[in-house]
Motif scaffolding. Structure first.
Motif, mmCIF file in Angstrom:
data_model
loop_
_atom_site.group_PDB
_atom_site.id
_atom_site.type_symbol
_atom_site.label_atom_id
_atom_site.label_comp_id
_atom_site.label_asym_id
_atom_site.label_seq_id
_atom_site.Cartn_x
_atom_site.Cartn_y
_atom_site.Cartn_z
ATOM 1 N N GLY A 1 0.667 -1.292 0.048
ATOM 2 C CA GLY A 1 -0.021 0.043 -0.026
ATOM 3 C C GLY A 1 0.840 1.327 0.269
ATOM 4 N N ALA A 2 1.899 1.225 0.804
ATOM 5 C CA ALA A 2 2.874 2.351 0.535
ATOM 6 C C ALA A 2 3.497 2.706 -0.381
ATOM 7 C CB ALA A 2 4.019 2.078 1.854
ATOM 8 N N ALA A 3 3.629 1.657 -0.968
ATOM 9 C CA ALA A 3 4.165 1.903 -2.849
ATOM 10 C C ALA A 3 3.344 2.385 -3.704
ATOM 11 C CB ALA A 3 4.938 0.207 -3.106
ATOM 12 N N LEU A 4 2.199 2.010 -3.456
ATOM 13 C CA LEU A 4 1.101 2.321 -4.246
ATOM 14 C C LEU A 4 0.643 3.880 -3.878
ATOM 15 C CD1 LEU A 4 -1.591 -0.767 -4.230
ATOM 16 C CD2 LEU A 4 0.125 -0.142 -5.906
ATOM 17 N N ALA A 5 0.704 4.041 -2.734
ATOM 18 C CA ALA A 5 0.469 5.659 -2.306
ATOM 19 C C ALA A 5 1.635 6.493 -2.687
ATOM 20 C CB ALA A 5 0.256 5.820 -0.876
ATOM 21 N N GLU A 6 2.761 6.162 -2.874
ATOM 22 C CA GLU A 6 3.863 6.915 -3.493
ATOM 23 C C GLU A 6 3.670 7.064 -5.007
ATOM 24 O OE1 GLU A 6 8.733 6.481 -3.884
ATOM 25 O OE2 GLU A 6 7.699 5.156 -2.787
ATOM 26 N N THR A 7 3.259 5.967 -5.489
ATOM 27 C CA THR A 7 3.066 6.045 -7.092
ATOM 28 C C THR A 7 1.888 7.019 -7.321
ATOM 29 O OG1 THR A 7 3.724 3.729 -7.450
ATOM 30 C CG2 THR A 7 2.183 4.740 -8.921
ATOM 31 N N ALA A 8 0.962 7.053 -6.917
ATOM 32 C CA ALA A 8 -0.155 7.821 -6.825
ATOM 33 C C ALA A 8 -0.090 9.144 -6.147
ATOM 34 C CB ALA A 8 -1.586 7.275 -6.469
ATOM 35 N N VAL B 1 -0.467 10.042 -2.989
ATOM 36 C CA VAL B 1 -1.534 10.264 -1.953
ATOM 37 C C VAL B 1 -1.163 9.822 -0.893
ATOM 38 C CG1 VAL B 1 -3.256 10.230 -3.935
ATOM 39 C CG2 VAL B 1 -2.666 8.106 -2.705
ATOM 40 N N PRO B 2 -1.815 10.173 0.322
ATOM 41 C CA PRO B 2 -1.291 9.598 1.760
ATOM 42 C C PRO B 2 -1.721 8.218 1.875
ATOM 43 C CG PRO B 2 -3.114 11.312 1.736
ATOM 44 C CD PRO B 2 -2.571 11.232 0.540
ATOM 45 N N ALA B 3 -2.912 7.757 1.440
ATOM 46 C CA ALA B 3 -3.483 6.584 1.634
ATOM 47 C C ALA B 3 -4.061 5.989 -0.068
ATOM 48 C CB ALA B 3 -4.195 6.450 2.824
ATOM 49 N N VAL B 4 -4.318 4.904 0.108
ATOM 50 C CA VAL B 4 -5.183 4.218 -1.197
ATOM 51 C C VAL B 4 -6.424 4.017 -0.762
ATOM 52 C CG1 VAL B 4 -4.912 2.382 -2.908
ATOM 53 C CG2 VAL B 4 -2.541 3.345 -2.023
ATOM 54 N N ALA B 5 -7.344 4.487 -1.529
ATOM 55 C CA ALA B 5 -8.372 4.009 -1.402
ATOM 56 C C ALA B 5 -8.860 2.582 -1.833
ATOM 57 C CB ALA B 5 -9.821 4.911 -1.887
ATOM 58 N N ALA B 6 -9.940 1.834 -1.343
ATOM 59 C CA ALA B 6 -10.084 0.440 -1.670
ATOM 60 C C ALA B 6 -10.336 0.250 -3.085
ATOM 61 C CB ALA B 6 -11.059 -0.148 -0.936
#
Length: 675
Positions: A314-321, A323-328
């Motif tokens: 999830g941290a890797a996805l948030a960094e890519t996007a 954003v602070p956190a990834v929505a489901a």
């Protein structure tokens, strides 16, 4: 007045392998056949209990195995049909017949005269000259009767009958509610532009689906049985992704939530009546796990590392996007972006190399030939239950017949979601029958003349379900009740092992070819796919464990009390187990957890998938060991673990096969949980 046609269920089929005469079967035939079958079996049971001779293995246990052949014929066909090609009339009959079948089972298992004869034979078991299969048959029937309430007093048996009938009714209602809710929740879209990001073939399939559902000129995304819909990985519009996930997560909860609460309470009462503290304790006592403590120990070992792994993803996805956190609703989409950027893997890029016919014949069938020496021959002259379902004869390497395989791969309005294996004829030497097995999948059907291009996950599902089919096809048992009769937490093991051939080089190189050019998929791409799959392992493990422990929570609550409303219970349970992950919903929520509440085969047993995966991962390592040929390995695996069914203890068989008890380390490594 039109004369009714003869009921084809009343006599054994004269078709090859006793394939049911589907072309002759009408909806009006089912109920009379069920009623005749139940009456016939009770007459047969009365003949056993009325025998003046002392009870013996032959005149009691073997005689019992011969009963109910008509009922078995109609039941196998009906319940496959109601799942794979249902109609309103069939669903209405399902609601009527399920509690009657539960009462029929109780009439047999609570027959004091029949149990007295079985108990008498069981008491003398040490004096009898029985082989291993006969001993297992005696033990299993005795256990089945005891667990079915044969030792209860009259009042206890009366209450048990009420509970079983009510649970059967509620399970059928749950399934029918889910059938309706899933179809009502489908997204109807006006234009192809709204589906931006989906592969062209998937858009065409959505248009075909819309036409089939009466929405000409539109596009329909029908829901799969699980939470995170496959389209979430591709759809470009975040609002549409959110709509799709919300529709998936909400379906069935309003109607099925109260049913789940009631069913949990009734199951808990039944367990207490039978002497167990919870439904989970009742179920696990007859599985390979043995105790609830063993299950909880294994699951507890996995939760922390799995969540930590998912959080890293999830941290890797948030960094890519950014954003602070990834929505489901965005997790799968962002994962696909990471796979493209980090691993140079694009799911859409793979689909042209994964055409259904090639995967089936040059992949799934080819692997079975490579490992077991069997061959497959399509029999288009044999009529199945739906025009989309195809019949193949399966033969040994020397040409001897094994049975029939029916492949039914495409989604349709009349089919429930998910993927599964059924049998419409079960193998037994006593009755002289060879197996006829069915695989059902829900692949989007392409327009006429277009190829069916699969995702990597759909390829895995095809291999997985075919593992169940091989388990049935390779059955080599004497008695009907021993066909595929293994504990529920073992039954997924053969299917999970069969997934290994999806990536086995000799198999992969044979099927993964471009459907237009024949060009093979690059081995480098496969390696990148494997790395990319590892990246998503945390997510997949958490969503699975969340569903598993949700099932566990429903069935370990003392007396089923304190559930309240389903949504609150679910939230509290996930919080308690440390799995209330804001971005990862359970693979199944209560409203559509058919494994657990529609029939209850996996009630307190959804843990069995990962319990079996311990055996599977260990077995894959065995197959990779040098010094033996694939065919030699296949023969050993087939003989020791696939063919015995209920004739041997499965964990003893595994220890014989592996030379030791199973080890969990291969599973931890596979799922990235070593830490």
């Amino acid at each position: 007045m039109t004369q009714p046609t003869p009921n084809p269920f009343l006599q054994p089929s004269t078709l090859p392998f006793e394939l049911p005469p589907f072309a002759e079967i009408e909806e009006a035939h089912y109920l009379p056949a069920f009623e005749a079958g139940m009456a016939e079996q009770l007459t047969e049971i009365a003949a056993i209990t009325g025998d003046p001779a002392a009870a013996t293995f032959e005149n009691t246990l073997v005689a019992l195995e011969r009963t109910g052949q008509l009922l078995r014929r109609v039941s196998l066909v009906f319940f496959n049909k109601v799942s794979s090609d249902s109609t309103p009339a069939l669903r209405e009959l399902d609601a009527e017949i399920s509690p009657r079948l539960a009462a029929h089972t109780d009439a047999i298992q609570l027959d004091p005269a029949l149990f007295a004869r079985i108990d008498a034979v069981h008491a003398r078991r040490g004096e009898l000259d029985l082989d291993e299969a006969d001993q297992r048959l005696l033990e299993r029937w005795h256990t089945r009767f005891v667990r079915g309430g044969a030792r209860l007093d009259e009042a206890g048996q009366a209450r048990l009958r009420e509970l079983n009938a009510e649970l059967a009714t509620l399970g059928t209602t749950f399934e029918q509610n889910l059938f309706a809710a899933t179809r009502a929740a489908a997204l109807v879209l006006d234009s192809a532009e709204e589906l931006a990001g989906l592969p062209d073939g998937a858009i065409a399939a959505a248009a075909e689906n819309a036409q089939a559902l009466g929405h000409d000129g539109k596009y329909v995304l029908s829901l799969k049985s699980f939470s995170n819909q496959t389209e979430l990985a591709s759809l470009s519009d975040p609002k549409l992704r959110l709509r799709l996930l919300d529709a998936s997560l909400a379906r069935g909860l309003e109607d099925n939530g109260p049913l789940a609460v009631t069913m949990a309470e009734l199951r808990a009462e039944r367990a207490r009546l039978l002497g167990f503290p919870s439904h989970a304790a009742y179920e696990v006592a007859d599985q390979t796990a043995g105790t609830t403590e063993a299950v909880e120990s294994m699951l507890g070992r996995l939760v922390g590392p799995a969540v930590a792994n998912a959080d890293r993803e999830g941290a890797a996805l948030a960094e890519t996007a950014g954003v602070p956190a990834v929505a489901a609703a965005d997790w799968q989409f962002l994962s696909e972006q990471v796979r493209k950027e980090r691993y140079e893997v694009d799911g859409a890029q793979m689909r042209p190399y994964l055409e259904l016919e090639s995967v089936l014949r040059r992949g799934v069938f080819h692997a079975a030939g490579l490992v077991y020496g069997v061959t497959f021959h399509e029999r288009p002259e044999l009529v199945s239950y739906h025009p989309d379902s195809r019949v193949f004869e399966v033969r040994e390497a020397d040409g001897r017949p094994i049975g029939l395989f029916i492949g039914d791969f495409f989604a349709r309005e009349s089919k429930r979601g998910g993927a599964w294996m059924d049998s419409v004829v079960e193998q037994s030497h006593l009755l002289g029958q060879l197996p006829v097995v069915v695989n059902n999948l829900n692949i989007a059907k392409p327009p006429a003349g277009e190829p069916a291009l699969l995702s990597w996950d759909e390829v895995r599902t095809l291999f997985h379900e075919f593992g169940h089919a091989l388990h049935g096809l390779f059955s080599d048992v004497k008695y009907p009740s021993q066909y595929m009769e293994v504990p529920r937490d073992f039954v997924e093991y053969p299917s999970q092992v069969n997934e290994m051939w999806q990536e086995w080089p000799e198999v992969f190189e044979n099927y993964a070819r471009h459907h237009e050019t024949g060009e093979p998929m690059s081995p480098a791409l496969v390696e990148r796919v494997r790395e990319a799959q590892n990246f998503g392992e945390g997510f997949r493990t958490v969503e699975y464990l969340a569903a598993t422990l949700l099932d566990w929570a429903w069935h370990t609550t003392p007396d089923g009390e304190g559930a309240g409303d389903a949504e609150s219970f679910e939230a509290a349970a996930l919080q308690r187990y440390g799995l209330a992950h804001p971005s990862i919903p359970p693979r199944y929520r209560t409203g559509y957890f058919a494994h657990v509440f529609a029939g209850g085969w996996y009630a307190a047993g959804y843990y069995g998938y990962i319990w079996s995966e311990v055996l599977d991962a260990d077995t894959v390592e065995w197959f990779k060991e040098p010094g033996r040929t694939i065919r030699d390995n296949g023969e050993t695996f087939r003989r020791v673990l696939l063919s015995p069914g209920g004739t041997a203890d499965p964990m003893t068989a595994f220890a014989t096969f592996r030379g030791r008890a199973p080890e969990i380390q291969p599973l931890l490594e596979r799922r990235g949980l070593e830490g």
